[in-house]
Design an enzyme around this catalytic site. Structure first.
Site, PDB file in Angstrom:
ATOM      1  N   LYS A  34       0.850  -1.193   0.000  1.00  0.00           N
ATOM      2  CA  LYS A  34       0.000   0.000   0.000  1.00  0.00           C
ATOM      3  C   LYS A  34       0.884   1.242   0.000  1.00  0.00           C
ATOM      4  CE  LYS A  34      -4.579   0.269   2.165  1.00  0.00           C
ATOM      5  NZ  LYS A  34      -5.303   0.431   3.444  1.00  0.00           N
TER       6      LYS A  34
HETATM    7  O1  G3P Z   1      -8.915   1.295   4.603  1.00  0.00           O
HETATM    8  C1  G3P Z   1      -9.033   2.632   4.963  1.00  0.00           C
HETATM    9  C2  G3P Z   1      -9.853   2.746   6.195  1.00  0.00           C
HETATM   10  O2  G3P Z   1      -9.298   1.976   7.241  1.00  0.00           O
HETATM   11  C3  G3P Z   1     -10.011   4.192   6.639  1.00  0.00           C
HETATM   12  O3  G3P Z   1     -11.227   4.228   7.319  1.00  0.00           O
HETATM   13  O4  G3P Z   1     -12.929   5.167   8.864  1.00  0.00           O
HETATM   14  O5  G3P Z   1     -10.472   5.753   9.162  1.00  0.00           O
HETATM   15  O6  G3P Z   1     -11.774   6.669   7.214  1.00  0.00           O
HETATM   16  P1  G3P Z   1     -11.624   5.509   8.193  1.00  0.00           P
END
Ligand code: G3P
Length: 220
Positions: free
Chosen positions: A83
């Site tokens: 990533k």
């Molecule tokens: O894979 C990306 C994800 O983990 C981000 O999620 O909720 O932190 O925007 P969030």
């Protein structure tokens, strides 16, 4: 649509992988910190549990640093996807890794322009963060629709749309309606998919009526 689980929590991954519905896993530095495990140990266990792509994010911000870290991460297992952030250095690293046949997941994508660059850089996956766009009053799923529309014009673009920053089941439903390739789903959201009150009530009624017959399908 492929389901990836968005967590570094081994117990969650083990439990959900048992359903046979987990096609991959995505992690990021915040999820690794939340899991509280040694990064490489956790990655090894995840890759042993899930044969599909397991995204492991670099933490360097320069291309050469990313490539050095990618070499260490790739050594964990063949199903590791590297990533990288949607930056020029990340895209240059993506191009170099993709040319070596490495799966790359270009993450922190927030625009169609960025998604086009990710595809041009040979990314296997691009991760548009829909929840974080919603957080600032935009419509995250509109980005998915726009990326899908653009990518569909160019068969040479092999990059899969990996919908990320999923916060609720409607994100998943909308992603499926739009034809996104993959959704990476937090465990709690994945578990919510199955729930419906009429299913629960209907099953209870079936079992209550069956109980009245006094019969058993499998005799004791
Ligand atoms: O894979 C990306 C994800 O983990 C981000 O999620 O909720 O932190 O925007 P969030």
């Amino acid at each position: 649509m492929k389901f990836f689980v968005d967590t570094a929590d081994l117990d969650e991954i083990r439990d959900l992988a048992a359903t046979g519905m987990v096609d991959g896993v995505t992690t990021n530095p915040s999820l690794v910190a939340k899991a509280g495990r040694d990064f490489f140990e956790a990655l090894q266990e995840i890759c042993d549990l899930v044969p599909g792509p397991v995204s492991a994010e670099v933490t360097a911000t320069d291309t050469d640093g990313m490539l050095r870290e990618a070499e260490k991460l790739r050594a964990v297992a063949d199903n590791i996807a590297i990533k990288v952030p949607t930056t020029w250095d990340g895209l240059k690293a993506c191009r170099r890794l993709a040319d070596e046949g490495v799966m790359v997941n270009v993450t922190l994508c927030f625009s169609v322009n960025q998604a086009i660059l990710a595809a041009k850089a040979g990314a296997a996956f691009v991760s548009p963060f829909v929840g974080r766009l919603d957080d600032i009053g935009q419509i995250g799923m509109d980005l998915i629709a726009d990326i899908k529309q653009v990518y569909d014009h160019y068969p040479a673009f092999k990059t899969e749309i990996l919908v990320a920053s999923v916060r609720h089941v409607t994100h998943l439903l909308d992603a499926a309606r739009l034809g996104a390739d993959i959704c990476t789903i937090p465990p709690n959201v994945l578990r919510q998919l199955i729930r419906h009150p009429l299913t629960d009530a209907g099953l209870a009624a079936f079992l209550a009526d069956w109980e009245k017959t006094g019969q058993k399908i499998v005799k004791d």
